[in-house]
Scaffold this motif. Sequence first.
Motif, short mmCIF file in Angstrom:
data_model
loop_
_atom_site.label_atom_id
_atom_site.label_comp_id
_atom_site.label_asym_id
_atom_site.label_seq_id
_atom_site.Cartn_x
_atom_site.Cartn_y
_atom_site.Cartn_z
N GLN A 1 59.39 20.41 54.76
CA GLN A 1 58.79 20.38 53.43
C GLN A 1 58.58 18.94 52.99
O GLN A 1 59.47 18.10 53.14
CB GLN A 1 59.70 21.10 52.42
CG GLN A 1 59.10 21.27 51.05
CD GLN A 1 58.08 22.40 51.00
OE1 GLN A 1 57.97 23.17 51.96
NE2 GLN A 1 57.33 22.49 49.92
N VAL A 2 57.40 18.67 52.47
CA VAL A 2 57.06 17.34 51.98
C VAL A 2 56.86 17.44 50.47
O VAL A 2 56.09 18.28 49.99
CB VAL A 2 55.78 16.81 52.64
CG1 VAL A 2 55.40 15.46 52.06
CG2 VAL A 2 55.96 16.72 54.16
N GLN A 3 57.53 16.58 49.76
CA GLN A 3 57.32 16.51 48.32
C GLN A 3 56.57 15.23 47.99
O GLN A 3 56.91 14.16 48.48
CB GLN A 3 58.65 16.55 47.59
CG GLN A 3 59.35 17.90 47.67
CD GLN A 3 60.62 17.94 46.86
OE1 GLN A 3 61.35 16.96 46.79
NE2 GLN A 3 60.90 19.07 46.25
N LEU A 4 55.57 15.37 47.15
CA LEU A 4 54.75 14.24 46.75
C LEU A 4 54.83 14.08 45.24
O LEU A 4 54.68 15.06 44.50
CB LEU A 4 53.29 14.46 47.17
CG LEU A 4 53.05 14.68 48.67
CD1 LEU A 4 51.60 15.09 48.91
CD2 LEU A 4 53.37 13.42 49.45
N VAL A 5 55.03 12.86 44.81
CA VAL A 5 55.13 12.60 43.37
C VAL A 5 54.18 11.48 43.01
O VAL A 5 54.30 10.36 43.52
CB VAL A 5 56.57 12.21 42.97
CG1 VAL A 5 56.62 11.92 41.47
CG2 VAL A 5 57.54 13.33 43.34
N GLU A 6 53.23 11.79 42.12
CA GLU A 6 52.29 10.79 41.65
C GLU A 6 52.82 10.13 40.37
O GLU A 6 53.54 10.76 39.60
CB GLU A 6 50.91 11.41 41.33
CG GLU A 6 50.29 12.20 42.45
CD GLU A 6 50.55 13.68 42.34
OE1 GLU A 6 49.75 14.47 42.86
OE2 GLU A 6 51.57 14.06 41.72
N SER A 7 52.41 8.90 40.18
CA SER A 7 52.72 8.20 38.93
C SER A 7 51.67 7.13 38.71
O SER A 7 50.88 6.83 39.62
CB SER A 7 54.12 7.58 38.99
OG SER A 7 54.21 6.63 40.04
N GLY A 8 51.66 6.58 37.50
CA GLY A 8 50.76 5.48 37.22
C GLY A 8 49.55 5.81 36.38
O GLY A 8 48.76 4.92 36.05
N GLY A 9 49.39 7.08 36.05
CA GLY A 9 48.25 7.43 35.21
C GLY A 9 48.43 6.92 33.79
O GLY A 9 49.48 6.40 33.42
N GLY A 10 47.37 7.06 33.01
CA GLY A 10 47.44 6.62 31.62
C GLY A 10 46.08 6.54 30.99
O GLY A 10 45.09 7.04 31.54
N LEU A 11 46.04 5.89 29.85
CA LEU A 11 44.80 5.70 29.08
C LEU A 11 44.35 4.26 29.23
O LEU A 11 45.15 3.33 29.02
CB LEU A 11 45.04 6.05 27.62
CG LEU A 11 43.90 5.76 26.64
CD1 LEU A 11 42.68 6.61 26.97
CD2 LEU A 11 44.37 6.00 25.20
N VAL A 12 43.09 4.08 29.56
CA VAL A 12 42.55 2.74 29.74
C VAL A 12 41.12 2.71 29.24
O VAL A 12 40.42 3.74 29.25
CB VAL A 12 42.64 2.31 31.22
CG1 VAL A 12 41.75 3.19 32.09
CG2 VAL A 12 42.32 0.85 31.41
N GLN A 13 40.67 1.56 28.81
CA GLN A 13 39.28 1.42 28.37
C GLN A 13 38.36 1.27 29.57
O GLN A 13 38.79 0.82 30.65
CB GLN A 13 39.13 0.21 27.45
CG GLN A 13 39.77 0.40 26.08
CD GLN A 13 39.44 -0.75 25.14
OE1 GLN A 13 39.20 -1.87 25.57
NE2 GLN A 13 39.45 -0.46 23.84
N ALA A 14 37.12 1.62 29.38
CA ALA A 14 36.13 1.46 30.44
C ALA A 14 36.12 0.00 30.90
O ALA A 14 36.18 -0.93 30.09
CB ALA A 14 34.74 1.87 29.95
N GLY A 15 36.04 -0.17 32.22
CA GLY A 15 36.09 -1.50 32.80
C GLY A 15 37.50 -1.94 33.17
O GLY A 15 37.67 -2.96 33.86
N GLY A 16 38.49 -1.20 32.73
CA GLY A 16 39.87 -1.55 33.01
C GLY A 16 40.33 -1.06 34.36
O GLY A 16 39.55 -0.51 35.16
N SER A 17 41.63 -1.23 34.63
CA SER A 17 42.21 -0.89 35.93
C SER A 17 43.51 -0.12 35.76
O SER A 17 44.21 -0.27 34.76
CB SER A 17 42.51 -2.16 36.74
OG SER A 17 41.33 -2.90 36.99
N LEU A 18 43.79 0.69 36.76
CA LEU A 18 45.06 1.38 36.87
C LEU A 18 45.44 1.44 38.34
O LEU A 18 44.56 1.45 39.21
CB LEU A 18 44.98 2.82 36.33
CG LEU A 18 44.97 3.03 34.82
CD1 LEU A 18 44.71 4.50 34.51
CD2 LEU A 18 46.26 2.58 34.17
N ARG A 19 46.73 1.53 38.61
CA ARG A 19 47.19 1.75 39.97
C ARG A 19 48.05 3.00 40.01
O ARG A 19 49.08 3.07 39.32
CB ARG A 19 47.99 0.55 40.51
CG ARG A 19 48.29 0.70 42.00
CD ARG A 19 49.03 -0.49 42.58
NE ARG A 19 50.45 -0.46 42.26
CZ ARG A 19 51.38 -1.12 42.94
NH1 ARG A 19 51.02 -1.86 43.99
NH2 ARG A 19 52.64 -1.06 42.59
#
Length: 123
Positions: free
Chosen positions: A1-19
């Motif tokens: 069994q493989v568990q995957l956990v995402e993180s790093g989302g959020g609210l950003v303005q157009a032109g911005g960046s997220l990882r």
Amino acid sequence: QVQLVESGGGLVQAGGSLRLSCAASVRTFITVAIGWFRQAPGKEREFVAAVSWSGESTYYADSVKGRFTISTDNAKNTKYLQMNNLKPEDTAVYYCAATHKLGSDFQNDYNYWGHGTQVTVSS
């Protein structure tokens, strides 16, 4: 069994960046690659990008080429999706998933999925 956990989302303005990060609990023999998909409200889930477990091979949807980059930290069993120059149309829940088929953009080829992380890009 493989568990995957995402993180790093959020609210950003157009032109911005997220990882975004995708941490895998363990690698099994079937985990050849990790992919990122996204699903916007009222739309079907779509392929965004994928990377081989070693990080040597990467694949991108045309809509994100030149803006998104996948990287990998194998010591941490973690893949990253760097998203630059974000656009309102990138707003979606982003999922990472594990597959045994290198280079696949077909979600049915992915055996394990994370719960997703919300990315919202304001105009």
